[in-house]
Design a protein around this motif. Structure first.
Motif, mmCIF file in Angstrom:
data_model
loop_
_atom_site.group_PDB
_atom_site.id
_atom_site.type_symbol
_atom_site.label_atom_id
_atom_site.label_comp_id
_atom_site.label_asym_id
_atom_site.label_seq_id
_atom_site.Cartn_x
_atom_site.Cartn_y
_atom_site.Cartn_z
ATOM 1 N N ASN A 189 45.907 36.682 43.182
ATOM 2 C CA ASN A 189 45.733 36.943 41.759
ATOM 3 C C ASN A 189 46.822 36.257 40.929
ATOM 4 O OD1 ASN A 189 44.310 38.414 39.588
ATOM 5 N ND2 ASN A 189 46.246 39.511 39.391
ATOM 6 N N ARG A 191 48.264 33.463 41.663
ATOM 7 C CA ARG A 191 48.024 32.018 41.663
ATOM 8 C C ARG A 191 46.847 31.628 40.769
ATOM 9 N NH1 ARG A 191 48.980 33.044 47.095
ATOM 10 N NH2 ARG A 191 46.808 32.636 47.681
ATOM 11 N N VAL A 192 46.033 32.587 40.363
ATOM 12 C CA VAL A 192 44.945 32.302 39.409
ATOM 13 C C VAL A 192 45.246 32.933 38.054
ATOM 14 C CG1 VAL A 192 43.193 31.984 41.207
ATOM 15 C CG2 VAL A 192 43.558 34.272 40.231
ATOM 16 N N ASP A 193 46.533 33.146 37.800
ATOM 17 C CA ASP A 193 47.002 33.650 36.501
ATOM 18 C C ASP A 193 46.358 34.973 36.097
ATOM 19 O OD1 ASP A 193 48.657 31.386 36.128
ATOM 20 O OD2 ASP A 193 46.959 30.235 35.365
ATOM 21 N N SER A 195 43.424 36.214 36.760
ATOM 22 C CA SER A 195 41.996 36.258 36.412
ATOM 23 C C SER A 195 41.143 37.020 37.426
ATOM 24 C CB SER A 195 41.450 34.838 36.249
ATOM 25 O OG SER A 195 41.562 34.102 37.452
ATOM 26 N N TYR A 196 41.704 37.398 38.567
ATOM 27 C CA TYR A 196 40.958 38.169 39.567
ATOM 28 C C TYR A 196 41.266 39.660 39.498
ATOM 29 C CZ TYR A 196 39.488 33.826 41.868
ATOM 30 O OH TYR A 196 38.918 32.601 42.155
ATOM 31 N N GLU A 239 36.371 26.366 45.603
ATOM 32 C CA GLU A 239 36.849 26.404 44.222
ATOM 33 C C GLU A 239 37.316 27.793 43.788
ATOM 34 O OE1 GLU A 239 32.606 27.823 43.659
ATOM 35 O OE2 GLU A 239 33.900 26.949 45.177
ATOM 36 N N ASP A 242 42.008 29.741 47.452
ATOM 37 C CA ASP A 242 42.791 28.579 47.885
ATOM 38 C C ASP A 242 43.160 28.650 49.362
ATOM 39 O OD1 ASP A 242 44.883 30.429 47.978
ATOM 40 O OD2 ASP A 242 45.849 29.697 46.164
#
Length: 297
Positions: A189, A191-193, A195-196, A239, A242
């Motif tokens: 979470n 690493r996706v800023d 958004s999860y 996508e 990661d």
């Protein structure tokens, strides 16, 4: 190809999603392995069900011929209760409890454990199986290894009391294969800023609870619980998740002195990996070949 096999569906609980599909090759042959699959879908997507495994089953049957008949007894795919999804809302007042999607950890995991125990009780294959999971399903597979179900977990009598002498135990598999897996909720979470956070909170509660459920953050030692093969794979085209998730889990398992197989050759975006199915099929057959060499009972 999967449609050519005898297919049955079994309920292991009272919720409509507490079900498991079985594709029968030779269920009476105890010398062969079962392939047991856990689907993904971020613990919440009602469009992704146990039937999505059919693509991989078809690739295995089509590409590996007699090697399949000599080594695989059956394929099984598990559905489990789901967390709420904002795009598929339900009215709690008008939805029967057997259809309502409000699961939160460890509900998903308790269901997977109950499904496996039900299969072991019904078909008697004990630890003679490969547990395969995609994305959230890969997380669930490694949660099974870690024993991260609830302290009060106990399969119902139909789903496991005949198999288990003690609360919550079941025979662990000869191998686990997770692909495109989610293993470190906090790290992914971040690493996706952030958004999860929505689907992770729906599945596991507030962020302070995430690490206790994450396979990568398991406080015990995997090697003390599991002496089989831990396989992990990741497509460079993914996508949504990661490679660091898989790399971190590989490092963790090796640290715990578990035999690790890093699966190469997976291709496609996150869902294309199971939709295409060929790379996953090849990996499963490779794992079976390694198990036969090890002669795991």
């Amino acid at each position: 190809m999967a449609d050519a096999l005898r297919y049955t569906i079994h309920q292991y609980g009272t919720h409509e999603l507490q079900r498991v599909g079985v594709w029968d090759l030779d269920v009476d042959d105890r010398a062969k392995y079962w392939i047991v699959y856990i689907h993904g879908g971020a613990w919440r997507d009602p469009r992704i069900t146990h039937e999505t495994f059919k693509a991989i089953v078809s690739h295995i049957l089509q590409s590996h011929g007699e090697g399949v008949r000599s080594s695989i007894a059956a394929f099984a795919s598990i559905d489990y209760r789901l967390s709420p999804h904002p795009d598929f809302p339900q009215d709690p007042a008008g939805t029967p409890p057997s259809q309502y999607r409000d699961a939160i950890h460890p509900d998903h995991l308790d269901d997977v454990r109950s499904a496996i125990a039900f299969l072991q009780s019904s078909f008697g294959f004990a630890g003679k199986y490969v547990l395969v999971g995609h994305s959230a399903g890969a997380c669930l597979a490694y949660q099974v290894l870690a024993g991260l179900s609830s302290p009060s977990y106990r399969p119902d009598r139909r789903a496991g009391d005949d198999v288990e002498g003690r609360k919550g135990e079941l025979k662990l598999p000869g191998a686990v294969f997770g692909f495109e897996g989610i293993y470190d909720f906090t790290g992914l979470n971040a690493r996706v800023d952030g958004s999860y956070a929505g689907f992770l909170t729906a599945a596991f509660g507030q962020p302070e609870k995430w690490d206790a459920a994450a396979p990568l953050k398991y406080e015990g030692n995997y090697g003390d619980r599991f002496n089989g093969i831990a396989a992990l794979g990741h497509s460079p085209d993914d996508e949504l998740v990661d490679a660091q998730e898989t790399e971190g889990m590989v490092e963790r398992l090796r640290k715990d002195e578990v035999e690790v197989l890093v699966v190469e050759g997976l291709r496609g975006k996150h869902d294309e990996v199971w939709q295409n199915g060929d790379g996953v099929a090849n990996a499963i057959m490779r794992i079976l070949a390694l198990l036969r060499k090890r002669s795991i009972p």
